[in-house]
Design a protein around this motif. Structure first.
Motif, mmCIF file in Angstrom:
data_model
loop_
_atom_site.group_PDB
_atom_site.id
_atom_site.type_symbol
_atom_site.label_atom_id
_atom_site.label_comp_id
_atom_site.label_asym_id
_atom_site.label_seq_id
_atom_site.Cartn_x
_atom_site.Cartn_y
_atom_site.Cartn_z
ATOM 1 N N LYS A 75 -51.517 55.852 -9.835
ATOM 2 C CA LYS A 75 -52.089 55.950 -11.185
ATOM 3 C C LYS A 75 -52.581 54.589 -11.656
ATOM 4 C CE LYS A 75 -51.142 57.494 -15.830
ATOM 5 N NZ LYS A 75 -50.180 57.944 -16.793
ATOM 6 N N PHE A 76 -51.818 53.549 -11.411
ATOM 7 C CA PHE A 76 -52.213 52.208 -11.814
ATOM 8 C C PHE A 76 -53.536 51.813 -11.158
ATOM 9 C CE2 PHE A 76 -52.430 47.699 -10.684
ATOM 10 C CZ PHE A 76 -52.465 47.133 -11.954
ATOM 11 N N TYR A 77 -53.653 52.032 -9.845
ATOM 12 C CA TYR A 77 -54.857 51.613 -9.137
ATOM 13 C C TYR A 77 -56.062 52.499 -9.459
ATOM 14 C CZ TYR A 77 -52.440 47.892 -6.832
ATOM 15 O OH TYR A 77 -51.757 46.724 -6.605
ATOM 16 N N LEU A 78 -55.843 53.751 -9.765
ATOM 17 C CA LEU A 78 -56.941 54.606 -10.221
ATOM 18 C C LEU A 78 -57.461 54.141 -11.575
ATOM 19 C CD1 LEU A 78 -55.683 58.146 -9.156
ATOM 20 C CD2 LEU A 78 -57.681 56.936 -8.255
ATOM 21 N N GLU A 79 -56.544 53.794 -12.483
ATOM 22 C CA GLU A 79 -56.944 53.301 -13.808
ATOM 23 C C GLU A 79 -57.631 51.941 -13.705
ATOM 24 O OE1 GLU A 79 -53.358 53.394 -16.125
ATOM 25 O OE2 GLU A 79 -53.430 55.583 -16.345
ATOM 26 N N LEU A 80 -57.122 51.073 -12.840
ATOM 27 C CA LEU A 80 -57.750 49.768 -12.629
ATOM 28 C C LEU A 80 -59.167 49.940 -12.080
ATOM 29 C CD1 LEU A 80 -57.553 46.668 -12.608
ATOM 30 C CD2 LEU A 80 -56.599 46.854 -10.290
ATOM 31 N N ALA A 81 -59.338 50.846 -11.141
ATOM 32 C CA ALA A 81 -60.657 51.111 -10.567
ATOM 33 C C ALA A 81 -61.624 51.588 -11.648
ATOM 34 C CB ALA A 81 -60.554 52.143 -9.449
ATOM 35 N N GLU A 82 -61.144 52.445 -12.526
ATOM 36 C CA GLU A 82 -61.984 52.958 -13.615
ATOM 37 C C GLU A 82 -62.418 51.828 -14.551
ATOM 38 O OE1 GLU A 82 -64.241 55.453 -15.669
ATOM 39 O OE2 GLU A 82 -63.057 56.170 -13.977
ATOM 40 N N LYS A 83 -61.484 50.961 -14.918
ATOM 41 C CA LYS A 83 -61.813 49.824 -15.790
ATOM 42 C C LYS A 83 -62.805 48.885 -15.108
ATOM 43 C CE LYS A 83 -57.306 49.578 -17.896
ATOM 44 N NZ LYS A 83 -56.114 48.755 -18.062
ATOM 45 N N ASP A 84 -62.543 48.570 -13.851
ATOM 46 C CA ASP A 84 -63.429 47.669 -13.110
ATOM 47 C C ASP A 84 -64.827 48.259 -12.978
ATOM 48 O OD1 ASP A 84 -61.312 45.934 -12.857
ATOM 49 O OD2 ASP A 84 -61.026 46.259 -10.701
#
Length: 132
Positions: free
Chosen positions: A30-39
């Protein structure tokens, strides 16, 4: 009988650790999916000089490679999140969207994957202007 009892006891004792590791990985995902979305959101609106943008994409490439080397699971989640965001953006992107060749090069990576682009495809260089 004793060795079997010890094996079963140890196995059952380690079961919660396995479940804990699974839960940690789910949170990690979940953290890396959210980070990818922000990036990706930042990248869709990126407006920099060509040299600064080349530096940005090189840094992004280095981040992804570092993530791939240290945590392959997180890397796959991150790249999957980026691809989802880029696909979503492609559906709303029209002639008012202005993206650089660096952006399109990275977008191709997210859509197609590195295997189709080759190893040297992910090197970002600003084009030197001819001055005569």
């Amino acid at each position: 009988m004793k060795p079997f009892y010890v094996l079963v006891t140890v196995s059952l004792g380690l079961l919660p650790l396995g479940l804990f590791a699974q839960a940690f990985e789910m949170g990690d995902a979940k953290f890396y999916l959210e980070l990818a979305e922000k990036d990706a959101s930042y990248e869709h609106d990126l407006k920099l000089s060509e040299e600064d943008e080349a530096d940005f994409w090189n840094d992004q490439h280095n981040f992804e490679n570092g993530l791939k080397q240290t945590n392959a699971y997180a890397y796959l989640r991150y790249i999957y999140g980026k691809k989802k965001s880029y696909v979503r953006h492609q559906k709303v992107c029209d002639l008012t969207c202005t993206h650089s060749h660096f952006y399109y090069q990275k977008a191709a990576f997210y859509f197609l994957g590195k295997a189709l682009l080759g190893d040297d495809a992910m090197t970002y260089r600003s084009k030197k202007k001819n001055t005569f």
